[in-house]
Design a protein around this motif. Structure first.
Motif, PDB file in Angstrom:
ATOM      1  N   GLU A  22      -3.387  -1.237  -4.193  1.00 31.70           N
ATOM      2  CA  GLU A  22      -3.705  -1.578  -2.799  1.00 31.70           C
ATOM      3  C   GLU A  22      -4.348  -0.365  -2.154  1.00 31.70           C
ATOM      4  OE1 GLU A  22      -4.593  -3.647  -0.214  1.00 31.70           O
ATOM      5  OE2 GLU A  22      -2.842  -4.830  -0.793  1.00 31.70           O
ATOM      6  N   GLU A  23      -5.049  -0.601  -1.071  1.00 28.15           N
ATOM      7  CA  GLU A  23      -5.616   0.500  -0.295  1.00 28.15           C
ATOM      8  C   GLU A  23      -5.448   0.198   1.185  1.00 28.15           C
ATOM      9  OE1 GLU A  23     -10.250   0.308   0.071  1.00 28.15           O
ATOM     10  OE2 GLU A  23      -9.701  -0.064  -2.013  1.00 28.15           O
ATOM     11  N   THR A  24      -5.434   1.256   1.988  1.00 25.99           N
ATOM     12  CA  THR A  24      -5.303   1.107   3.430  1.00 25.99           C
ATOM     13  C   THR A  24      -5.946   2.301   4.120  1.00 25.99           C
ATOM     14  OG1 THR A  24      -3.732   0.531   5.202  1.00 25.99           O
ATOM     15  CG2 THR A  24      -3.060   2.273   3.677  1.00 25.99           C
ATOM     16  N   MET A  25      -6.161   2.159   5.412  1.00 26.00           N
ATOM     17  CA  MET A  25      -6.675   3.239   6.240  1.00 26.00           C
ATOM     18  C   MET A  25      -5.610   3.589   7.271  1.00 26.00           C
ATOM     19  SD  MET A  25      -9.958   3.982   5.464  1.00 26.00           S
ATOM     20  CE  MET A  25     -10.723   4.626   6.933  1.00 26.00           C
ATOM     21  N   LEU A  26      -5.421   4.866   7.507  1.00 27.08           N
ATOM     22  CA  LEU A  26      -4.498   5.339   8.530  1.00 27.08           C
ATOM     23  C   LEU A  26      -5.128   6.561   9.178  1.00 27.08           C
ATOM     24  CD1 LEU A  26      -1.688   5.109   9.847  1.00 27.08           C
ATOM     25  CD2 LEU A  26      -0.825   6.597   8.039  1.00 27.08           C
ATOM     26  N   LYS A  30      -8.605   7.139   4.209  1.00 22.77           N
ATOM     27  CA  LYS A  30      -8.359   6.109   3.206  1.00 22.77           C
ATOM     28  C   LYS A  30      -7.251   6.578   2.258  1.00 22.77           C
ATOM     29  CE  LYS A  30     -10.760   3.504  -0.389  1.00 22.77           C
ATOM     30  NZ  LYS A  30     -12.078   3.295  -1.022  1.00 22.77           N
ATOM     31  N   TYR A  31      -6.317   5.663   1.972  1.00 24.02           N
ATOM     32  CA  TYR A  31      -5.226   5.927   1.033  1.00 24.02           C
ATOM     33  C   TYR A  31      -5.209   4.848  -0.033  1.00 24.02           C
ATOM     34  CZ  TYR A  31      -3.341   9.171   4.491  1.00 24.02           C
ATOM     35  OH  TYR A  31      -3.169  10.215   5.363  1.00 24.02           O
ATOM     36  N   LEU A  72       3.410   5.893   4.737  1.00 25.21           N
ATOM     37  CA  LEU A  72       2.515   5.128   3.877  1.00 25.21           C
ATOM     38  C   LEU A  72       3.276   4.175   2.970  1.00 25.21           C
ATOM     39  CD1 LEU A  72       0.077   8.024   3.164  1.00 25.21           C
ATOM     40  CD2 LEU A  72      -0.550   5.853   4.249  1.00 25.21           C
ATOM     41  N   ILE A  75       3.945   1.117   4.936  1.00 32.95           N
ATOM     42  CA  ILE A  75       2.728   0.319   5.113  1.00 32.95           C
ATOM     43  C   ILE A  75       2.416  -0.453   3.838  1.00 32.95           C
ATOM     44  CG2 ILE A  75       0.212   0.433   5.427  1.00 32.95           C
ATOM     45  CD1 ILE A  75       0.779   2.846   7.330  1.00 32.95           C
ATOM     46  N   PHE A  76       2.450   0.223   2.699  1.00 36.69           N
ATOM     47  CA  PHE A  76       2.139  -0.452   1.440  1.00 36.69           C
ATOM     48  C   PHE A  76       3.190  -1.509   1.103  1.00 36.69           C
ATOM     49  CE2 PHE A  76      -0.617   3.313   0.386  1.00 36.69           C
ATOM     50  CZ  PHE A  76      -1.801   2.590   0.300  1.00 36.69           C
ATOM     51  N   GLU A  78       4.801  -3.335   3.219  1.00 35.76           N
ATOM     52  CA  GLU A  78       4.480  -4.488   4.061  1.00 35.76           C
ATOM     53  C   GLU A  78       3.258  -5.240   3.531  1.00 35.76           C
ATOM     54  OE1 GLU A  78       3.146  -5.262   8.633  1.00 35.76           O
ATOM     55  OE2 GLU A  78       4.733  -3.788   8.283  1.00 35.76           O
ATOM     56  N   LEU A  79       2.243  -4.504   3.100  1.00 38.48           N
ATOM     57  CA  LEU A  79       1.041  -5.142   2.560  1.00 38.48           C
ATOM     58  C   LEU A  79       1.329  -5.924   1.283  1.00 38.48           C
ATOM     59  CD1 LEU A  79      -1.558  -2.266   3.058  1.00 38.48           C
ATOM     60  CD2 LEU A  79      -1.514  -4.473   4.251  1.00 38.48           C
TER      61      LEU A  79
END
Length: 86
Positions: A22-26, A30-31, A72, A75-76, A78-79
């Motif tokens: 998975e990837e996300t922005m915070l 980018k993470y 993080l 967040i991950f 939850e995603l």
């Protein structure tokens, strides 16, 4: 990044492969949540993109700061709460 796989060349010149889960922005950073295998139970790691827009290749580092890592991880989690990974 190709086929959800990312390849790094470490300091010894050896290649390390990771699969992007998975990837996300915070805060405009980018993470990536990565693991070294998609076929067996394995550890997961969070990588932070340190690249500048003008960089030809992405530059990542492992997130080691406990506060950043905890935020993080939440967040991950939850995603991915509806995903079955293995």
């Amino acid at each position: 990044m190709e086929d959800n796989k990312i390849v790094f060349t470490n300091e010894d010149g050896e290649k390390d492969e990771f699969y992007v889960v998975e990837e996300t922005m915070l805060n405009n950073v980018k993470y990536l949540l990565v693991c070294d295998s998609m076929e067996e139970e394995t550890d997961a790691f969070i990588l932070k993109d340190l690249s500048a827009p003008e960089d030809a290749e992405a530059v990542y580092e492992f997130v080691e700061d406990d506060n950043e890592l905890e935020a993080l991880a939440d967040i991950f989690a939850e995603l991915l709460e509806d995903e079955e990974l293995i």
